[in-house]
Scaffold this active site. Sequence first.
Site, PDB file in Angstrom:
ATOM      1  N   THR A 194      30.801   1.255 -11.925  1.00 19.93           N
ATOM      2  CA  THR A 194      30.233   0.642 -10.719  1.00 19.93           C
ATOM      3  C   THR A 194      29.317  -0.438 -11.219  1.00 19.93           C
ATOM      4  O   THR A 194      28.919  -0.421 -12.373  1.00 19.93           O
ATOM      5  CB  THR A 194      29.378   1.697  -9.963  1.00 19.93           C
ATOM      6  OG1 THR A 194      30.214   2.704  -9.457  1.00 19.93           O
ATOM      7  CG2 THR A 194      28.556   1.111  -8.834  1.00 19.93           C
ATOM      8  N   ARG A 222      37.991   9.339   0.076  1.00 21.76           N
ATOM      9  CA  ARG A 222      36.686   9.736  -0.489  1.00 21.76           C
ATOM     10  C   ARG A 222      35.726   8.528  -0.492  1.00 21.76           C
ATOM     11  O   ARG A 222      36.088   7.428  -0.886  1.00 21.76           O
ATOM     12  CB  ARG A 222      36.882  10.239  -1.915  1.00 21.76           C
ATOM     13  CG  ARG A 222      35.591  10.636  -2.654  1.00 21.76           C
ATOM     14  CD  ARG A 222      35.101   9.547  -3.576  1.00 21.76           C
ATOM     15  NE  ARG A 222      34.000   9.988  -4.435  1.00 21.76           N
ATOM     16  CZ  ARG A 222      33.306   9.186  -5.210  1.00 21.76           C
ATOM     17  NH1 ARG A 222      33.605   7.894  -5.259  1.00 21.76           N
ATOM     18  NH2 ARG A 222      32.334   9.637  -5.970  1.00 21.76           N
ATOM     19  N   ASP A 225      28.717   7.402  -3.548  1.00 19.49           N
ATOM     20  CA  ASP A 225      27.323   7.106  -3.244  1.00 19.49           C
ATOM     21  C   ASP A 225      27.058   5.623  -3.032  1.00 19.49           C
ATOM     22  O   ASP A 225      26.095   5.244  -2.364  1.00 19.49           O
ATOM     23  CB  ASP A 225      26.407   7.628  -4.369  1.00 19.49           C
ATOM     24  CG  ASP A 225      26.740   7.018  -5.731  1.00 19.49           C
ATOM     25  OD1 ASP A 225      27.917   6.639  -5.947  1.00 19.49           O
ATOM     26  OD2 ASP A 225      25.835   6.935  -6.582  1.00 19.49           O
ATOM     27  N   THR A 245      24.695   4.345 -10.904  1.00 20.01           N
ATOM     28  CA  THR A 245      26.121   4.395 -11.245  1.00 20.01           C
ATOM     29  C   THR A 245      26.384   5.775 -11.842  1.00 20.01           C
ATOM     30  O   THR A 245      25.472   6.408 -12.377  1.00 20.01           O
ATOM     31  CB  THR A 245      26.512   3.309 -12.264  1.00 20.01           C
ATOM     32  OG1 THR A 245      25.792   3.528 -13.482  1.00 20.01           O
ATOM     33  CG2 THR A 245      26.212   1.912 -11.750  1.00 20.01           C
ATOM     34  N   GLY A 246      27.630   6.203 -11.776  1.00 22.90           N
ATOM     35  CA  GLY A 246      27.965   7.530 -12.287  1.00 22.90           C
ATOM     36  C   GLY A 246      28.402   8.441 -11.150  1.00 22.90           C
ATOM     37  O   GLY A 246      28.741   7.962 -10.063  1.00 22.90           O
ATOM     38  N   GLY A 248      28.856   9.980  -8.102  1.00 22.69           N
ATOM     39  CA  GLY A 248      28.236   9.753  -6.801  1.00 22.69           C
ATOM     40  C   GLY A 248      27.908  11.033  -6.068  1.00 22.69           C
ATOM     41  O   GLY A 248      26.884  11.123  -5.372  1.00 22.69           O
TER      42      GLY A 248
HETATM   43  N1  ASP Z   1      28.984   6.033  -8.299  1.00 26.28           N
HETATM   44  C1  ASP Z   1      30.362   5.700  -8.128  1.00 26.28           C
HETATM   45  C2  ASP Z   1      30.985   6.660  -7.186  1.00 26.28           C
HETATM   46  O1  ASP Z   1      30.715   7.844  -7.282  1.00 26.28           O
HETATM   47  C3  ASP Z   1      31.177   5.722  -9.353  1.00 26.28           C
HETATM   48  C4  ASP Z   1      30.510   5.273 -10.587  1.00 26.28           C
HETATM   49  O2  ASP Z   1      29.479   4.682 -10.580  1.00 26.28           O
HETATM   50  O3  ASP Z   1      31.029   5.481 -11.653  1.00 26.28           O
HETATM   51  O4  ASP Z   1      31.801   6.232  -6.403  1.00 26.28           O
END
Ligand code: ASP
Length: 347
Positions: A194, A222, A225, A245-246, A248
């Site tokens: 992200t 889906r 976040d 990021t990560g 969500g």
């Molecule tokens: N946060 C993002 C999500 O969950 C994905 C990501 O940042 O890797 O959609």
Amino acid sequence: MTFSRREFLTSTATATAGAALGSVPALAAEAPGHKAALPVVIASSNGIRGVKVAWDRIVAGEDTLDAIIAGVNIQELDPDDQSVGLGGLPNADGVVQLDASCMHGPTRRAGSVGCLEDIATPSLVAKAIMDYTDHIMLVGDDARKFAIQMGFKTQNLLTEKSRQDWLRWKARLNPGDAWLNHDDDVKIKFTTGTINMNAVNAGGDVSSVTTTSGMAWKVPGRVGDSPIIGAGQYCDNTVGAAGSTGRGEANIKVCGAFLAVEQMRMGKSPEQALLHVVERVIAMTEKRLLGDNGRPLFDLDFYAIHKDGRFAGVSCYEGGTFAVCDSAGPRVMTSAYLYKASERPRR
Ligand code: ASP
């Protein structure tokens, strides 16, 4: 220099043990943290090109939100970035579905779009929702229709590279299914990725934006976040901004970006605010997502900027990085963290 929370507490404890007669005042002191002269732009590390573009635009007098959206547009339009916009990894059906949100500090407005197909720049769609409607969030087909009415162009967002990755994922989904495995040597990514970007200009105005193709191979429909105001990003012109990021699903449960800004409002530095958020994430994590040592099986990174120029990146695990640009130019910096890399459980 960055510390893990526990290293920080240990060093604080050592330094203050005598004076405090052995009792460690919880978080009585601040980790050093980073501070820049304004303006300053921070982002997830994939925003290293974007922070410079945004900073240059802010210095030239452009609005902070327009500037950071121009910054994230670079990743959205880059077919080689498989975590955002064009070229993003698709959902389980092989369809690229994008999420984004933004906030404009000075006017206290927000916009958001979820599950958007066929339009490479969801950050701009989120801003159009903010600018042209009385709403904050549009999703799915109707968001796509809105964007087309606003003049956005549709295109196929699934690049050949991402399609091939999806096919490999599908082939390995279940050894008993009817898809033949064509490539035994290829490791299939289960990616997240992200871009979040936040800025403060010389006058102390703040903005934030987050845009993503979400979790790779997600269940169609889906929403992560990134488009959730207060989770994927949040900004308050009187305090600062934060984003994530990560994974969500882990962030949504603690409203991480909002929580970070509120912690800064109560006086914590960006780094301490984000460490608090990551601790809340861990406390709210269900057992199936924790290793035997109680450490999370996922990654989550947060970024925060205070309107006075202090900023930080914090990750669950050692090794995280983030991008920053101020008058010293763009650079990647090491994030603070809660756990050492060696504590990461094996999957
Ligand atoms: N946060 C993002 C999500 O969950 C994905 C990501 O940042 O890797 O959609």
